[in-house]
Design a protein around this motif. Structure first.
Motif, PDB file in Angstrom:
ATOM      1  N   GLY A  75       0.721  -1.117   0.300  1.00 52.34           N
ATOM      2  CA  GLY A  75       0.258  -0.272   0.216  1.00 52.34           C
ATOM      3  C   GLY A  75       1.012   1.406  -0.585  1.00 52.34           C
ATOM      4  O   GLY A  75      -0.040   2.246  -0.328  1.00 52.34           O
ATOM      5  N   VAL A  76       1.741   1.609   0.573  1.00 51.12           N
ATOM      6  CA  VAL A  76       2.790   2.424   1.043  1.00 51.12           C
ATOM      7  C   VAL A  76       3.307   2.881  -0.697  1.00 51.12           C
ATOM      8  O   VAL A  76       3.648   4.041  -1.289  1.00 51.12           O
ATOM      9  N   LEU A  77       3.894   1.477  -1.165  1.00 52.76           N
ATOM     10  CA  LEU A  77       4.518   1.565  -2.470  1.00 52.76           C
ATOM     11  C   LEU A  77       3.705   1.908  -3.785  1.00 52.76           C
ATOM     12  O   LEU A  77       4.079   2.787  -4.109  1.00 52.76           O
ATOM     13  N   HIS A  78       3.019   1.708  -3.349  1.00 51.99           N
ATOM     14  CA  HIS A  78       1.514   2.391  -4.299  1.00 51.99           C
ATOM     15  C   HIS A  78       1.327   3.067  -4.378  1.00 51.99           C
ATOM     16  O   HIS A  78       0.692   3.791  -5.645  1.00 51.99           O
ATOM     17  N   GLY A  79       1.154   3.672  -3.337  1.00 55.90           N
ATOM     18  CA  GLY A  79       0.919   5.734  -2.766  1.00 55.90           C
ATOM     19  C   GLY A  79       2.392   6.449  -3.251  1.00 55.90           C
ATOM     20  O   GLY A  79       2.079   7.416  -3.718  1.00 55.90           O
ATOM     21  N   GLN A  80       3.201   5.073  -3.218  1.00 50.94           N
ATOM     22  CA  GLN A  80       4.227   6.418  -3.516  1.00 50.94           C
ATOM     23  C   GLN A  80       4.416   6.622  -5.564  1.00 50.94           C
ATOM     24  O   GLN A  80       5.137   6.891  -6.389  1.00 50.94           O
TER      25      GLN A  80
END
Length: 191
Positions: A75-80
């Motif tokens: 989720g963090v990587l998608h948000g980036q």
């Protein structure tokens, strides 16, 4: 302590299938707190790896059978802005296909009981693949579930970067098979 889980040695196992059964049993025996802490550490390492290497796309996995659950980091990587994709088995004895995945989208179980997007949108082979390991050795070969899907997927040019995801305590010794392909790196919670 996860480092204390006993792993099999070649003398104790007569086959890769037996070693796989042993490693899966050892993984199931890991307590939930140890698995969760390892997943957090591995997830942070993955985020650091992606920050350094800046891939455009990442093939992730939906955790099954007590695999490290990295969905928070996904989720963090998608948000980036990283494009994520989940593997799809489309036919026996073929490479995996990949479908775009956005955390929170509708999912369904495939024929293997694995969560996949409800309406899969196929995407090109991701630049980097995260490959969960049942076990692994010092030469970065992995033991998976025995279907050979990831080995067939990696047998291409240009080859995606292959990052194994594993619990450090499941490192063991075994001879790779003729069709096994070494991973580029294995991320564990070990320092």
């Amino acid at each position: 302590d996860m480092a204390k889980v006993a792993t099999a040695t070649p003398a104790q196992t007569s086959s890769k299938a037996e070693l796989r059964r042993h490693l899966l049993a050892a993984r199931r025996e890991l307590d939930a707190e140890s698995r969760a802490l390892a997943a957090i550490t591995i997830g942070l390492k993955l985020q650091g790896w992606c920050a350094r290497h800046r891939p455009a796309s990442l093939g992730v996995y939906w955790p099954i059978a007590a695999e490290p659950d990295l969905r928070a980091s996904f989720g963090v990587l998608h948000g980036q802005g990283l494009q994520l994709a989940l593997p799809l088995v489309t036919a026996p004895d073929t490479p995996l296909q990949f479908a775009r995945w956005i955390p929170g989208q509708a999912m369904q179980r495939d024929a293997f009981g694995v969560q996949v997007p409800l309406d899969p949108e196929l995407v090109p082979l991701p630049e980097v693949l995260l490959i969960p390991c049942v076990g692994f050795n010092a030469e970065r070969f992995r033991i998976g579930y025995g279907g050979g899907f990831y080995d067939r997927t990696l047998d291409c040019t240009p080859r995606p970067i292959a990052l194994g995801i594993a619990y450090a305590c499941l490192q063991t010794e075994f001879a790779p098979g003729a069709h096994d392909i070494a991973l580029d790196e294995i991320l564990t919670a070990r320092q």
